[in-house]
Design a protein around this motif. Sequence first.
Motif, PDB file in Angstrom:
ATOM      1  N   ASP A   1       0.618  -1.508   0.052  1.00  0.00           N
ATOM      2  CA  ASP A   1      -0.147  -0.580  -0.001  1.00  0.00           C
ATOM      3  C   ASP A   1       0.920   1.079   0.112  1.00  0.00           C
ATOM      4  O   ASP A   1       0.164   2.246  -0.177  1.00  0.00           O
ATOM      5  N   ILE A   2       2.114   0.924   1.131  1.00  0.00           N
ATOM      6  CA  ILE A   2       2.780   2.602   1.125  1.00  0.00           C
ATOM      7  C   ILE A   2       3.289   2.637  -0.306  1.00  0.00           C
ATOM      8  O   ILE A   2       4.221   3.780  -1.491  1.00  0.00           O
ATOM      9  N   TYR A   3       4.164   1.699  -0.975  1.00  0.00           N
ATOM     10  CA  TYR A   3       4.975   1.299  -2.574  1.00  0.00           C
ATOM     11  C   TYR A   3       3.786   2.103  -3.847  1.00  0.00           C
ATOM     12  O   TYR A   3       4.500   2.776  -4.211  1.00  0.00           O
TER      13      TYR A   3
ATOM     14  N   ASP B   1       1.143   1.797  10.620  1.00  0.00           N
ATOM     15  CA  ASP B   1       1.087   2.829   9.426  1.00  0.00           C
ATOM     16  C   ASP B   1       1.670   4.412   9.190  1.00  0.00           C
ATOM     17  O   ASP B   1       1.253   5.098   8.550  1.00  0.00           O
ATOM     18  N   ASP B   2       1.800   4.269  10.690  1.00  0.00           N
ATOM     19  CA  ASP B   2       2.002   5.715  11.371  1.00  0.00           C
ATOM     20  C   ASP B   2       3.543   5.935  10.868  1.00  0.00           C
ATOM     21  O   ASP B   2       3.917   4.960  11.435  1.00  0.00           O
ATOM     22  N   PRO B   3       3.422   6.903  10.540  1.00  0.00           N
ATOM     23  CA  PRO B   3       5.254   7.352   9.540  1.00  0.00           C
ATOM     24  C   PRO B   3       6.318   7.324  10.521  1.00  0.00           C
ATOM     25  O   PRO B   3       6.957   6.888  10.064  1.00  0.00           O
ATOM     26  N   GLY B   4       5.583   7.325  11.757  1.00  0.00           N
ATOM     27  CA  GLY B   4       6.791   7.926  12.418  1.00  0.00           C
ATOM     28  C   GLY B   4       7.539   7.026  13.289  1.00  0.00           C
ATOM     29  O   GLY B   4       8.354   6.765  13.773  1.00  0.00           O
ATOM     30  N   LYS B   5       6.765   5.532  12.684  1.00  0.00           N
ATOM     31  CA  LYS B   5       6.748   4.414  13.489  1.00  0.00           C
ATOM     32  C   LYS B   5       7.060   2.745  12.279  1.00  0.00           C
ATOM     33  O   LYS B   5       7.086   1.592  12.893  1.00  0.00           O
ATOM     34  N   SER B   6       6.520   3.586  11.505  1.00  0.00           N
ATOM     35  CA  SER B   6       6.671   2.501  10.322  1.00  0.00           C
ATOM     36  C   SER B   6       7.638   1.343   9.417  1.00  0.00           C
ATOM     37  O   SER B   6       8.688   2.831   9.046  1.00  0.00           O
ATOM     38  N   ILE B   7       7.970   0.515   9.259  1.00  0.00           N
ATOM     39  CA  ILE B   7       8.564   0.528   8.916  1.00  0.00           C
ATOM     40  C   ILE B   7       8.039  -0.143   7.242  1.00  0.00           C
ATOM     41  O   ILE B   7       7.610  -1.328   7.921  1.00  0.00           O
ATOM     42  N   ALA B   8       8.956  -0.011   5.933  1.00  0.00           N
ATOM     43  CA  ALA B   8       8.053  -0.143   5.521  1.00  0.00           C
ATOM     44  C   ALA B   8       9.008  -0.845   4.501  1.00  0.00           C
ATOM     45  O   ALA B   8       8.005  -1.728   3.354  1.00  0.00           O
ATOM     46  N   LEU B   9      10.037  -0.977   4.472  1.00  0.00           N
ATOM     47  CA  LEU B   9      10.564  -2.031   4.163  1.00  0.00           C
ATOM     48  C   LEU B   9      11.338  -2.942   4.803  1.00  0.00           C
ATOM     49  O   LEU B   9      12.645  -2.081   5.531  1.00  0.00           O
TER      50      LEU B   9
ATOM     51  N   GLY C   1      -2.971  -8.702   2.290  1.00  0.00           N
ATOM     52  CA  GLY C   1      -2.877  -8.073   1.079  1.00  0.00           C
ATOM     53  C   GLY C   1      -2.492  -6.621   0.879  1.00  0.00           C
ATOM     54  O   GLY C   1      -2.328  -6.394   0.251  1.00  0.00           O
ATOM     55  N   LYS C   2      -1.676  -6.265   2.295  1.00  0.00           N
ATOM     56  CA  LYS C   2      -1.070  -4.559   1.522  1.00  0.00           C
ATOM     57  C   LYS C   2       0.737  -5.346   1.937  1.00  0.00           C
ATOM     58  O   LYS C   2       1.123  -3.600   2.180  1.00  0.00           O
ATOM     59  N   TRP C   3       0.621  -5.775   1.712  1.00  0.00           N
ATOM     60  CA  TRP C   3       2.288  -6.414   2.065  1.00  0.00           C
ATOM     61  C   TRP C   3       2.685  -7.645   0.706  1.00  0.00           C
ATOM     62  O   TRP C   3       1.926  -8.758  -0.193  1.00  0.00           O
ATOM     63  N   GLY C   4       3.755  -7.274   0.536  1.00  0.00           N
ATOM     64  CA  GLY C   4       4.355  -8.672  -0.297  1.00  0.00           C
ATOM     65  C   GLY C   4       5.353  -8.963  -0.887  1.00  0.00           C
ATOM     66  O   GLY C   4       6.486  -7.944   0.348  1.00  0.00           O
ATOM     67  N   MET C   5       6.857  -9.139  -0.861  1.00  0.00           N
ATOM     68  CA  MET C   5       7.842 -10.371  -0.987  1.00  0.00           C
ATOM     69  C   MET C   5       8.313 -10.341  -2.644  1.00  0.00           C
ATOM     70  O   MET C   5       8.218  -9.986  -3.077  1.00  0.00           O
ATOM     71  N   ALA C   6      10.103 -10.328  -2.096  1.00  0.00           N
ATOM     72  CA  ALA C   6      10.829  -9.922  -3.444  1.00  0.00           C
ATOM     73  C   ALA C   6      12.024  -9.740  -3.312  1.00  0.00           C
ATOM     74  O   ALA C   6      12.498 -10.305  -1.672  1.00  0.00           O
ATOM     75  N   PRO C   7      12.917 -11.010  -4.101  1.00  0.00           N
ATOM     76  CA  PRO C   7      14.429 -11.603  -3.798  1.00  0.00           C
ATOM     77  C   PRO C   7      15.603 -10.617  -2.982  1.00  0.00           C
ATOM     78  O   PRO C   7      14.738  -9.290  -4.002  1.00  0.00           O
TER      79      PRO C   7
END
Length: 832
Positions: free
Chosen positions: A163-165, A265-273, A293-299
């Motif tokens: 969602d963030i991406y 979801d809070d930008p100050g606490k969130s790890i987006a990657l 459904g809001k997150w995914g994986m990649a190599p």
Amino acid sequence: MTVKTRLQRIIKVLRKFHAIHFVSLMIFLGLSAWARPAEAIKFWAVTGAIEDVDMYRRLADQFEKESGIRVEVTSLAWGNFKTKYFAAMAAGIPPDVGLTNLGGPFDYGSVGGLLSINQDFGAEGDALIKEFNPKLMGALKIGERVYGVPGELTTLILYYRKDIYAKLGLNPPKTWSELNRQIGLLEGQGRQFYLGFTQGAQWALSLYTSPFGKRSMRIEGGVPRVDWDDPDYQKGVLQAMRMWYLHDSPGKDLGGRAIGMFAEDDPGKSIALMADISQNEAQIRSTHPEINGKWGMAPWPTADGGKPAHVTGGTAYVIFRGTKNPKAAFAWLKFLNRLDVQQSMILDHLQRGTNSNFYMSPLASLWAPENAEFLNSKPLQPSKELIEVLRSVVNNMETFPAVFGSAEQDRAEANVLDGMASTIQGLLNDAAGSLNLTRAELIRSWGRGEHLDVRDNVEAKIAAKLKSDYSKIAGPAEAALKVEMDRYETRFGDIVKNLNKYERASNALTYAKAFILFLVIAGVGAVIGVPKLRKNYRSYLFVGVPILLALVFVYVPAIVALYLSFTEYHPVLPLASAKFKGVGNYTDLASSGDLFGSLKRTALYAVATLPIGILLALLFAYQLSGKIRGSRLWRFLYFSPIVTSVVSISLIFTQLFLGSRQGWLNTLFMNLGWIKDPIQFLNSESTFLPCVMILAIWHGLAFTIMVFLAGFQQVPRELDEAASVDGASKARRFWKVSVPSIRPQVFFISVLGLIGSFQVFETIYMLSNKSGDAIARFGPGDSGMTVVPLLYHYGFETFEMGKASALAYVLFAIILILTAIQTRIYRKGDRA
């Protein structure tokens, strides 16, 4: 009936009762032995989860039904498994089969502790080896001998918030440059990047250097080489420094807390990657269903201008040479690596509730198109995305052959990397301070495209420091590797090939046991043969037992250790293989910087902890000896550490000193406005040992206060009252009356304290996380390497038992001399 007759009848009944029970016991033991399966093997598994032990026990039950072979499963913790394996091998009681780390086959196989899968089991062994991708077998081989097969694999993958991406118009990064750019964009918005698995790990540098065809150490044309001076190698290490230290990370080894921040979801606490182990996928799904459904994986992305490379961690199965049932052990190994059993392991790992994870099998057939039906089955559908990621990387996962002597050189490189961590933190502090920013604000400004000249300057200084540090250690490391390789061939090659001969040969312990037996026989003979001694045999019997125990468990080990201090000896090999080298170990210690470095740290520790601990204990004990309100409560508070184990206290202090915003002290100091950025208490060479000192002072206060309190309570009150009448203040009465009156107690504590300071080990071991991480060092840059940790390092990490024994006697001599000096000073004071 006389008393004597009654006693005789009672004794007769007891004897009959004992005889019946003895016969019953023999029958029971005989039936038990007869009822046992014809074959039984022991299996030790290194694991951090109790569910793994339950799984292996269920598989053992299935294996017993199929083969009639019983398997006894024992779990080992990750922190000290290597020590336990080596100790079992040295004692001649290893398990039949072991699950160890990927470095285990080299460690145990190089000293003849393992059976070769290909050479000892012939065609069956070759067939088993062919079940795995040949790239995975590099670390499991020594020459042409294969000493193990892969167990569970793990690798590093990217977890990202879809969602963030999507809001930022980003796709998962495919190259390092894209990864660096995306992390910067996220940090510019106040979000964080987290690197879990491999953070700060020297062993994982191949993830960054192998894309350019470079490795830390390798064999080229039969000669050991290091690539540390190579520009491509340093380019890879520079990328590692970026990932480890030049991003706004919430901390290190956060475990479940990082997953919780990933769900924020809070930008100050969130790890987006987040880059972490592949096993985290199921845990994210089960613990935070609200973000499904809001997150995914990649190599893991590919290096710009390099080839794809993926870090390979995991376990390996080995068969120990000491097994009494090699065929049964190999049958268990084949069973564990059967396709249907591997499939059942995957399903088991996915059915563990909040502890679920995906078991990454090393079997090539499991990832083959022929097994697509299983991988697409309903139970595996929730992990479908992860399976696709793992399918794309499994063929690029690779392990590399180890090099003899690499342990010490790995330590040298790890110390360089630890030094870089402190250097980078200093560079960031200076850069942030010049702009009146915090470190986090500076890093976020780079993500917004600001102060890029400052970033480039910092990276240039890091690259220059890496080049300088590597140039200092590359040449000596290469020379040391060559010496170790030649030494292994000349010193241990023949021993490993002729172990049976050395095991049958007499050794120092044989002679020591014979001498003890001679003394026992001579003593018993003297008591029986000399009438004067015979009439006091009961007294000699009572005295003889503790003397015999002291001989067996104190004097014999001490004498053998003294002998070993003049030899070159590996503790796993037969004692007869010890090679006499005179005072070589002592001269090696004297010429080594390790000994004097450890003595310097030990002296610093003693000078800091002993006076402060005694002074605080005197003050607290003096207060408690008087009439104060709530004295029982205060005594309970002061004495509570004495009943608390060092292990539990160390775990609490680890959280207290945690080097992130979540650390208790950092949280307090930042809320009070005393600091802007978290202090790396346990991750900095300059602060690690002071943290150990603080813990030691606090934990040692209870016993010291108790001793001093007992002393103060014996001081006549008339002395204090007389001094008070003479007009002496309370402080003067304390220093001139009370303290001199408990001089014997102060001497007692100072002697014990000095000895304890030179023997400090547990607190350093725990705070450096060696109990949970087998490859951790004694603090960053070995900054906690005092004398006993150095002894442990020689004896149980590099397995130089001769050098460890020599250091033990050096330590004994130092403590003896210092104690003698203290005693002389005390007696001199008594005569004054």
